[in-house]
Design a protein around this motif. Structure first.
Motif, PDB file in Angstrom:
ATOM      1  N   UNK A  94       0.854  -1.180   0.000  1.00 57.63           N
ATOM      2  CA  UNK A  94       0.000   0.000   0.000  1.00 57.63           C
ATOM      3  C   UNK A  94       0.893   1.234   0.000  1.00 57.63           C
ATOM      4  N   UNK A  95       1.124   1.788  -1.182  1.00 51.11           N
ATOM      5  CA  UNK A  95       2.031   2.932  -1.323  1.00 51.11           C
ATOM      6  C   UNK A  95       1.552   4.112  -0.496  1.00 51.11           C
ATOM      7  N   UNK A  96       0.236   4.350  -0.465  1.00 52.60           N
ATOM      8  CA  UNK A  96      -0.307   5.498   0.257  1.00 52.60           C
ATOM      9  C   UNK A  96      -0.272   5.308   1.763  1.00 52.60           C
ATOM     10  N   UNK A  97       0.095   4.115   2.226  1.00 56.15           N
ATOM     11  CA  UNK A  97       0.239   3.857   3.662  1.00 56.15           C
ATOM     12  C   UNK A  97       1.682   3.473   3.985  1.00 56.15           C
ATOM     13  N   UNK A  98       2.606   4.263   3.413  1.00 59.72           N
ATOM     14  CA  UNK A  98       4.017   4.099   3.703  1.00 59.72           C
ATOM     15  C   UNK A  98       4.549   2.727   3.273  1.00 59.72           C
ATOM     16  N   UNK A  99       4.042   2.240   2.133  1.00 61.87           N
ATOM     17  CA  UNK A  99       4.511   0.993   1.536  1.00 61.87           C
ATOM     18  C   UNK A  99       4.295  -0.203   2.466  1.00 61.87           C
ATOM     19  N   UNK A 100       3.221  -0.180   3.233  1.00 64.16           N
ATOM     20  CA  UNK A 100       2.931  -1.303   4.114  1.00 64.16           C
ATOM     21  C   UNK A 100       2.685  -2.559   3.294  1.00 64.16           C
ATOM     22  N   UNK A 101       3.255  -3.692   3.689  1.00 66.10           N
ATOM     23  CA  UNK A 101       3.017  -4.936   2.946  1.00 66.10           C
ATOM     24  C   UNK A 101       1.543  -5.284   2.967  1.00 66.10           C
ATOM     25  N   UNK A 102       1.058  -5.864   1.863  1.00 68.99           N
ATOM     26  CA  UNK A 102      -0.383  -6.094   1.728  1.00 68.99           C
ATOM     27  C   UNK A 102      -0.678  -7.490   1.189  1.00 68.99           C
ATOM     28  N   UNK A 103      -0.402  -8.523   1.975  1.00 70.03           N
ATOM     29  CA  UNK A 103      -0.813  -9.865   1.533  1.00 70.03           C
ATOM     30  C   UNK A 103      -2.330  -9.946   1.508  1.00 70.03           C
ATOM     31  N   UNK A 104      -2.853 -10.863   0.714  1.00 65.53           N
ATOM     32  CA  UNK A 104      -4.302 -11.000   0.622  1.00 65.53           C
ATOM     33  C   UNK A 104      -4.718 -11.679  -0.664  1.00 65.53           C
ATOM     34  N   UNK A 105      -6.002 -11.702  -0.905  1.00 71.66           N
ATOM     35  CA  UNK A 105      -6.572 -12.421  -2.049  1.00 71.66           C
ATOM     36  C   UNK A 105      -6.643 -11.538  -3.284  1.00 71.66           C
ATOM     37  N   UNK A 106      -6.075 -12.007  -4.388  1.00 73.23           N
ATOM     38  CA  UNK A 106      -6.197 -11.317  -5.674  1.00 73.23           C
ATOM     39  C   UNK A 106      -7.538 -11.703  -6.290  1.00 73.23           C
ATOM     40  N   UNK A 107      -8.397 -10.718  -6.512  1.00 73.38           N
ATOM     41  CA  UNK A 107      -9.718 -11.003  -7.071  1.00 73.38           C
ATOM     42  C   UNK A 107      -9.734 -10.892  -8.592  1.00 73.38           C
ATOM     43  N   UNK A 108      -8.902  -9.997  -9.147  1.00 75.95           N
ATOM     44  CA  UNK A 108      -8.799  -9.824 -10.599  1.00 75.95           C
ATOM     45  C   UNK A 108      -7.330  -9.748 -10.963  1.00 75.95           C
ATOM     46  N   UNK A 109      -6.937 -10.489 -12.000  1.00 78.13           N
ATOM     47  CA  UNK A 109      -5.545 -10.445 -12.443  1.00 78.13           C
ATOM     48  C   UNK A 109      -5.507 -10.531 -13.964  1.00 78.13           C
ATOM     49  N   UNK A 110      -5.100  -9.445 -14.599  1.00 83.86           N
ATOM     50  CA  UNK A 110      -5.012  -9.406 -16.055  1.00 83.86           C
ATOM     51  C   UNK A 110      -3.682  -8.771 -16.442  1.00 83.86           C
ATOM     52  N   UNK A 111      -2.848  -9.539 -17.129  1.00 86.44           N
ATOM     53  CA  UNK A 111      -1.526  -9.061 -17.515  1.00 86.44           C
ATOM     54  C   UNK A 111      -1.568  -8.279 -18.823  1.00 86.44           C
ATOM     55  N   UNK A 112      -0.682  -7.312 -18.987  1.00 82.77           N
ATOM     56  CA  UNK A 112      -0.576  -6.605 -20.267  1.00 82.77           C
ATOM     57  C   UNK A 112       0.034  -7.516 -21.321  1.00 82.77           C
ATOM     58  N   UNK A 113      -0.130  -7.147 -22.565  1.00 89.34           N
ATOM     59  CA  UNK A 113       0.425  -7.944 -23.657  1.00 89.34           C
ATOM     60  C   UNK A 113       1.037  -6.998 -24.681  1.00 89.34           C
ATOM     61  N   UNK A 114       1.227  -7.489 -25.872  1.00 93.88           N
ATOM     62  CA  UNK A 114       1.813  -6.652 -26.913  1.00 93.88           C
ATOM     63  C   UNK A 114       3.266  -7.009 -27.161  1.00 93.88           C
ATOM     64  N   UNK A 115       3.864  -6.458 -28.214  1.00 98.59           N
ATOM     65  CA  UNK A 115       5.238  -6.800 -28.575  1.00 98.59           C
ATOM     66  C   UNK A 115       6.243  -6.331 -27.532  1.00 98.59           C
ATOM     67  N   UNK A 116       7.228  -7.206 -27.267  1.00 94.58           N
ATOM     68  CA  UNK A 116       8.358  -6.884 -26.413  1.00 94.58           C
ATOM     69  C   UNK A 116       7.945  -6.552 -24.977  1.00 94.58           C
ATOM     70  N   UNK A 117       6.886  -7.199 -24.516  1.00 92.01           N
ATOM     71  CA  UNK A 117       6.482  -7.104 -23.110  1.00 92.01           C
ATOM     72  C   UNK A 117       6.672  -8.474 -22.471  1.00 92.01           C
ATOM     73  N   UNK A 118       7.376  -8.505 -21.365  1.00 94.00           N
ATOM     74  CA  UNK A 118       7.651  -9.775 -20.683  1.00 94.00           C
ATOM     75  C   UNK A 118       7.240  -9.657 -19.219  1.00 94.00           C
ATOM     76  N   UNK A 119       6.574 -10.686 -18.703  1.00 90.55           N
ATOM     77  CA  UNK A 119       6.167 -10.718 -17.300  1.00 90.55           C
ATOM     78  C   UNK A 119       6.631 -12.034 -16.682  1.00 90.55           C
ATOM     79  N   UNK A 120       7.369 -11.937 -15.593  1.00 95.12           N
ATOM     80  CA  UNK A 120       7.753 -13.108 -14.810  1.00 95.12           C
ATOM     81  C   UNK A 120       6.914 -13.097 -13.538  1.00 95.12           C
ATOM     82  N   UNK A 121       5.970 -14.025 -13.438  1.00 93.81           N
ATOM     83  CA  UNK A 121       5.079 -14.050 -12.283  1.00 93.81           C
ATOM     84  C   UNK A 121       4.357 -15.385 -12.215  1.00 93.81           C
ATOM     85  N   UNK A 122       3.907 -15.717 -11.029  1.00 94.85           N
ATOM     86  CA  UNK A 122       3.052 -16.892 -10.842  1.00 94.85           C
ATOM     87  C   UNK A 122       1.692 -16.476 -10.290  1.00 94.85           C
TER      88      UNK A 122
END
Length: 329
Positions: A94-122
């Protein structure tokens, strides 16, 4: 540039001098026309994808093959960087709360695409980010023929990256790329300290304070301009409680405490220290509990003074956001 060529040559000489074999990183810091050696990390690093994008060399593959005893067939003169690459670390914070860590449930996850875009994530929608590890959940990388093209691609990718359910550093990265000094390459390691304020990015769309109950969520279908959107609504259950500030970071988190005197965990994590016991008299602002979440220790302080009448946790206990820690009368 002259400094870049000299820095790279120094790294090669250093690796040869110690007969280093395997993946690793020589780190330097640049000041003016001089550079200074910092350290060697004898492992693959978070930024290795940038090197792979500009060299076309699979560093992870070579790390494994060298460890297996295979000879390195890539010569130093074969390494010819091309173009420009950028990387943004996407953290659950949470950047607006002094970068407090924010574990929790991801409800929506959509990665960007297009040429020369790479994402390393699970990461994926439905993943409950644990509090046991680092807050980084993805590495977003782009390549461009030059810096301007790479910046444009990163800006587009950040707009397309949609993560909901937990606050992330995506708004911060968008703010950074919008700064003239960043786009012109005139910045250093103190840039954020001098220029950034939490109000520069949109506030996290999640409760700034935890509750002494639970936080429930519902998903609703909303139609806007004849387009259908899925909206996640977070509903705090119970009374507001105190929120802590990350240790070794500047103060800035908003804090509240329930009228009943219950102090609850503002985030999920593990109890690593109890600073008080039953019967102790405490003062407002005094740290009473330390919670470790995402490799950061967070001081939990009471807003109001009083006497500790009950402690509901012990060192080593895992706690969820909103769990009751103690009662102060």
């Amino acid at each position: 540039s002259r400094i870049r060529d000299a820095l790279l040559a120094a790294a090669v000489r250093g690796a040869q001098a110690i007969d280093y074999r395997g993946a690793g990183t020589f780190e330097f810091i640049v000041q003016g026309d001089e550079f200074y050696f910092l350290e060697v990390n004898t492992r693959i690093q978070v930024e290795h994808g940038v090197t792979e994008l500009i060299t076309g060399i699979d560093l992870v593959s070579w790390m494994i093959r060298i460890a297996a005893g295979e000879p390195l067939t890539v010569r130093q003169e074969d390494v010819q960087p091309r173009g420009h690459a950028l990387e943004c670390r996407i953290n659950a914070e949470a950047v607006d709360r002094n970068f407090a860590p924010a574990p929790g449930l991801i409800s929506v996850y959509k990665e960007p695409s297009g040429p020369w875009v790479r994402i390393d994530s699970a990461a994926y929608a439905g993943w409950d980010i644990p509090s046991n590890y680092d807050s980084m959940i993805a590495k977003l990388m782009v390549w461009g023929a030059d810096r301007d093209e790479a910046l444009a691609r990163m800006a587009r990718a950040l707009v397309e990256y949609d993560i909901q359910g937990v606050p992330t550093t995506i708004p911060l990265h968008r703010w950074i790329l919008d700064q003239p000094a960043i786009r012109e390459g005139h910045y250093d390691t103190g840039f954020l300290t001098r220029h950034f304020q939490p109000t520069d990015v949109p506030a996290s769309p999640f409760p700034a304070t935890a509750t002494n109950g639970t936080t429930s969520q519902r998903q609703l279908q909303v139609e806007v301009n004849q387009r259908l959107f899925t909206v996640t609504v977070f509903e705090p259950q119970g009374e507001a409680v105190a929120a802590g500030k990350p240790q070794r970071r500047d103060a800035g988190n908003r804090q509240t405490q329930s009228a009943s005197g219950d102090l609850a965990a503002p985030l999920s994590g593990t109890i690593v220290a109890l600073r008080v016991a039953v019967g102790d008299t405490i003062e407002a602002g005094q740290t009473v509990v330390v919670i470790e979440a995402m490799k950061m220790e967070n001081d939990i302080a009471a807003l109001h003074g009083g006497r500790v009448t009950a402690v509901h946790v012990k060192v080593g206990d895992p706690v969820g956001s909103g769990a009751s820690l103690m009662t102060v009368a």
